[in-house]
Scaffold this motif. Structure first.
Motif, short mmCIF file in Angstrom:
data_model
loop_
_atom_site.label_atom_id
_atom_site.label_comp_id
_atom_site.label_asym_id
_atom_site.label_seq_id
_atom_site.Cartn_x
_atom_site.Cartn_y
_atom_site.Cartn_z
N ASN A 142 103.93 -11.13 4.76
CA ASN A 142 103.67 -9.89 4.01
C ASN A 142 103.89 -10.10 2.52
OD1 ASN A 142 106.48 -8.66 3.09
ND2 ASN A 142 106.78 -9.41 5.16
N VAL A 146 97.28 -3.56 5.83
CA VAL A 146 97.71 -4.93 6.11
C VAL A 146 99.17 -5.14 5.70
CG1 VAL A 146 97.24 -7.38 5.75
CG2 VAL A 146 95.34 -5.75 5.84
N TYR A 147 99.45 -4.94 4.42
CA TYR A 147 100.80 -5.23 3.91
C TYR A 147 101.86 -4.34 4.56
CZ TYR A 147 104.76 -5.15 0.70
OH TYR A 147 106.02 -5.17 0.17
N VAL A 201 100.67 -11.43 1.05
CA VAL A 201 99.67 -10.37 0.99
C VAL A 201 100.00 -9.37 -0.12
CG1 VAL A 201 98.60 -8.46 2.28
CG2 VAL A 201 99.14 -10.61 3.45
N MET A 255 102.55 -5.22 8.20
CA MET A 255 102.97 -6.61 8.31
C MET A 255 104.44 -6.79 7.91
SD MET A 255 101.21 -10.00 6.61
CE MET A 255 99.69 -9.83 7.52
N LYS A 256 104.97 -5.87 7.13
CA LYS A 256 106.37 -5.98 6.69
C LYS A 256 107.34 -6.04 7.87
CE LYS A 256 107.64 -3.19 3.33
NZ LYS A 256 107.73 -1.96 2.53
N SER A 300 106.47 -7.40 10.89
CA SER A 300 106.03 -8.39 11.88
C SER A 300 106.05 -9.82 11.37
CB SER A 300 104.62 -8.04 12.37
OG SER A 300 103.69 -8.06 11.29
N SER A 301 105.86 -10.05 10.06
CA SER A 301 105.74 -11.41 9.56
C SER A 301 106.18 -11.50 8.10
CB SER A 301 104.29 -11.89 9.69
OG SER A 301 104.10 -13.13 9.04
#
Length: 391
Positions: free
Chosen positions: A222, A211-212, A225, A215-216, A218-219
């Motif tokens: 992060n 996840v993290y 999270v 995600m760094k 994309s959003s």
């Protein structure tokens, strides 16, 4: 096809002419500077010079061997050292880099604090297994993180020297290390500690890697999270001792969660160009105002969380009193970062974050609430206002 033209100054007449010209110029220079000059035979006794002009339309490995030998004799060609053998010491060092040794050490210290703050006696065998499993799980997560981010780490000055970026270990080797350490860590936590601790370890590994890490790019979510991931190690230690989670564990996790924001936001502020170049969507890059606000809010929240600790019986009230100056100074630095947001204020906040967390952890351990102890502050209040306790 190779076309070459060579001029060889080796015939007797040409050599005599060469000696005469060289002798004339050398004698003139010596006369002007009053130097003693060796005989012309000493000056011209070196090998004849070969001047070669080569034009190649198709490069060929066949070259003028005489010229190549002369260059080699002058040591102008550097020898390429053979690849160095991998020794146990070097391999250990590479594994330490993959595991992010200092970050894993912080994770282990957080787990120790969680275990020590639990309301049950310490079992050193269980504690050792808990710490070993936590360290192996953290090493696995950090290695997988680096495996996924090789193309992006190579674009950042801070991460360009990592093991996988430099090719010191193969990707397969790194993945194997991550799989072995992660599997071994979770087995130790499950069978050597308890299922709750192992489940938290598996959750940490999954959140960080699946996840993290993606995600760094994309959003900016992060960061939230990542803060949850950072809050789980003390819960693992607490659950390792008790086998369950309660309000005390949540307070420990809350301290780690809130601390992540001033720590990471201050660090990332001076690395904005690096993160932007690598395509990472960090608050400091995409939304600087939000970065400053969240830093200030979560730093202020640390005061409230530390005050909650004695309310639920995790610590004595002395902890709230002793931690207040540390938290206030941390908040002042966060306020300066919020107002100025320059390199100096972010660097000071980051350095204080490195000291803040160990200080708070130590104060918690010192002021842990024990069943047979009574807070001196409450005793003092009871002595000053006895009517409050008799009403």
């Amino acid at each position: 096809m190779i076309r070459a033209s060579c001029l060889l100054l080796t015939s007797p007449s040409c050599l005599r002419l060469q000696k005469s010209i060289v002798h004339r110029h050398v004698m003139r220079a010596a006369a002007s500077k009053k130097l003693e000059v060796s005989g012309i035979e000493e000056i011209t006794k070196n090998k004849p010079v070969v001047l070669t002009t080569v034009t190649q339309s198709n490069p060929s490995p066949v070259v003028n061997q005489d010229v190549l030998l002369e260059i080699t004799n002058e040591k102008t060609i550097k020898k390429i050292d053979p690849p160095q053998l991998m020794t146990p010491a070097k391999l250990t060092n590479h594994y330490s880099s993959l595991a992010k040794f200092r970050l894993t050490g912080l994770v282990v210290c957080s787990a120790v604090t969680g275990y020590a703050m639990a309301p049950l006696p310490t079992d050193f065998t269980t504690l050792g297994l808990c710490l070993l499993g936590t360290a192996l799980t953290s090493a696995s997560a950090n290695t997988i993180n680096q495996f996924f981010e090789v193309p992006f780490d190579s674009q950042m000055a801070r991460t360009s020297n990592r093991v996988l970026v430099r090719g010191l270990l193969s990707p397969l080797h790194a993945v194997t290390f991550a799989a072995v350490s992660g599997t071994t860590g979770l087995i130790i936590l499950n069978y050597g500690v308890n299922g709750v601790c192992a489940s938290l370890g598996a959750l940490t590994l999954a959140l960080y890697t699946l996840v993290y890490t993606p995600m760094k790019r994309s959003s900016i979510a992060n960061t939230w999270v990542g803060s949850v991931v950072g809050a789980l190690p003390p819960l693992m230690g607490y659950a390792g001792c008790t086998g369950y989670l309660d309000a005390g564990a949540m307070v420990l996790g809350g301290v780690l969660y809130a601390w992540q924001f001033p720590h990471f936001n201050a660090l990332s502020w001076n690395l904005r160009s690096d993160y932007s170049r690598a395509g990472y969507r960090m608050m400091a890059v995409t939304n600087p105002d939000l970065c400053r606000r969240t830093t200030l809010r979560h730093t202020a929240a640390l005061i409230g969380i530390c005050t909650t600790a004695p309310l639920i019986g995790l610590t004595t009230w002395t902890f709230a009193l002793d931690s207040l100056p540390v938290n206030l100074y941390f908040l002042i630095l966060a306020w300066r970062f919020y107002r100025h947001s320059d390199s100096s204020s972010s660097r000071k906040l980051f350095r204080m974050s490195l000291a803040h967390l160990p200080i708070i952890m130590i104060l918690m351990l010192v002021h842990k609430k024990r069943e047979d102890s009574e807070d001196w502050l409450l005793k003092t209040i009871r002595g000053l206002f006895p009517a409050l306790y008799h009403s």
